[in-house]
Design a protein around this motif. Structure first.
Motif, PDB file in Angstrom:
ATOM      1  N   ILE A  13      21.300  17.738  90.788  1.00 27.93           N
ATOM      2  CA  ILE A  13      20.316  18.496  91.547  1.00 27.93           C
ATOM      3  C   ILE A  13      20.715  19.949  91.307  1.00 27.93           C
ATOM      4  O   ILE A  13      21.655  20.468  91.895  1.00 27.93           O
ATOM      5  CB  ILE A  13      20.326  18.131  93.039  1.00 27.93           C
ATOM      6  N   CYS A  14      20.008  20.552  90.347  1.00 28.58           N
ATOM      7  CA  CYS A  14      20.333  21.902  89.886  1.00 28.58           C
ATOM      8  C   CYS A  14      19.656  22.913  90.797  1.00 28.58           C
ATOM      9  O   CYS A  14      18.431  22.956  90.886  1.00 28.58           O
ATOM     10  CB  CYS A  14      19.857  22.097  88.453  1.00 28.58           C
ATOM     11  N   GLU A  15      20.462  23.714  91.452  1.00 33.10           N
ATOM     12  CA  GLU A  15      19.931  24.684  92.403  1.00 33.10           C
ATOM     13  C   GLU A  15      20.173  26.104  91.916  1.00 33.10           C
ATOM     14  O   GLU A  15      21.223  26.420  91.360  1.00 33.10           O
ATOM     15  CB  GLU A  15      20.595  24.494  93.765  1.00 33.10           C
ATOM     16  N   ARG A  16      19.141  26.926  92.137  1.00 29.87           N
ATOM     17  CA  ARG A  16      19.219  28.356  91.817  1.00 29.87           C
ATOM     18  C   ARG A  16      18.264  29.088  92.753  1.00 29.87           C
ATOM     19  O   ARG A  16      17.101  28.697  92.870  1.00 29.87           O
ATOM     20  CB  ARG A  16      18.837  28.589  90.352  1.00 29.87           C
ATOM     21  N   LYS A  19      16.064  27.064  95.145  1.00 26.22           N
ATOM     22  CA  LYS A  19      15.104  26.098  94.593  1.00 26.22           C
ATOM     23  C   LYS A  19      15.861  25.117  93.699  1.00 26.22           C
ATOM     24  O   LYS A  19      16.953  25.412  93.218  1.00 26.22           O
ATOM     25  CB  LYS A  19      14.009  26.818  93.815  1.00 26.22           C
ATOM     26  N   ILE A  20      15.256  23.933  93.492  1.00 29.82           N
ATOM     27  CA  ILE A  20      15.890  22.914  92.656  1.00 29.82           C
ATOM     28  C   ILE A  20      15.003  22.577  91.466  1.00 29.82           C
ATOM     29  O   ILE A  20      13.787  22.695  91.533  1.00 29.82           O
ATOM     30  CB  ILE A  20      16.250  21.646  93.463  1.00 29.82           C
ATOM     31  N   LEU A  21      15.644  22.153  90.394  1.00 28.02           N
ATOM     32  CA  LEU A  21      14.938  21.890  89.142  1.00 28.02           C
ATOM     33  C   LEU A  21      14.472  20.434  89.077  1.00 28.02           C
ATOM     34  O   LEU A  21      15.251  19.505  89.281  1.00 28.02           O
ATOM     35  CB  LEU A  21      15.866  22.171  87.958  1.00 28.02           C
ATOM     36  N   LEU A  22      13.185  20.265  88.789  1.00 26.10           N
ATOM     37  CA  LEU A  22      12.622  18.951  88.486  1.00 26.10           C
ATOM     38  C   LEU A  22      12.045  18.996  87.082  1.00 26.10           C
ATOM     39  O   LEU A  22      11.500  20.017  86.655  1.00 26.10           O
ATOM     40  CB  LEU A  22      11.500  18.581  89.473  1.00 26.10           C
TER      41      LEU A  22
END
Length: 144
Positions: A13-16, A19-22
């Motif tokens: 669950i990549c957060e930046r 927000k998270i990447l889908l």
């Protein structure tokens, strides 16, 4: 009784910036095609889940993981016509660096950066939804 094939995968669950990447999956199986998911993939022989998630996110998105924390081992069975696919998903919460997402065109249509709760509105793989629900509950309790 159908045979069972077991695989191990690692997802992030990549957060930046909150927000998270889908990623919208491109797949020949219509059950999975155009479904949204977290980046990740199969562990290679002898590879740890931590190394796998770093490798897969780099390969699938071009992003660099700044920090990753394991938070869940999720089990999911997919009922396929010829077998049951039993997946052990090693889930990591990953903080990722700046830069544009570079998708592997043969594996993905597009990507999105929703808020964690906004990600619930995407037509995601059932395993992805289960993981997202656990992630949101854990965040509420400050575990991730």
């Amino acid at each position: 009784m159908k045979p069972v094939k077991e695989i191990e995968i690692a997802v992030g669950i990549c957060e930046r910036d909150g927000k998270i990447l889908l990623i919208q999956r491109r797949d020949t199986n219509p059950m999975w095609d155009k479904q949204w998911e977290f980046p990740g993939g199969k562990l290679e022989v002898g590879e740890s889940p931590e190394l796998a998630v770093r490798r897969e996110i780099s390969e699938e998105t071009g992003l660099t993981i700044l920090e990753s924390n394991f938070f869940l081992l999720h089990h999911h069975d997919w009922e396929l016509p010829e077998k049951i696919l039993r997946v052990r998903v090693h889930c990591f919460h990953c903080l990722v660096g700046k830069g544009d997402v570079r998708l592997e065109e043969e594996k993905a249509y597009t990507h999105a950066w929703p808020t964690p709760t906004g990600a619930l509105d995407y037509d995601s793989l059932s395993a992805n939804n289960d993981i997202l629900q656990r992630f949101l509950r854990a965040r509420t309790h400050k575990e991730v």
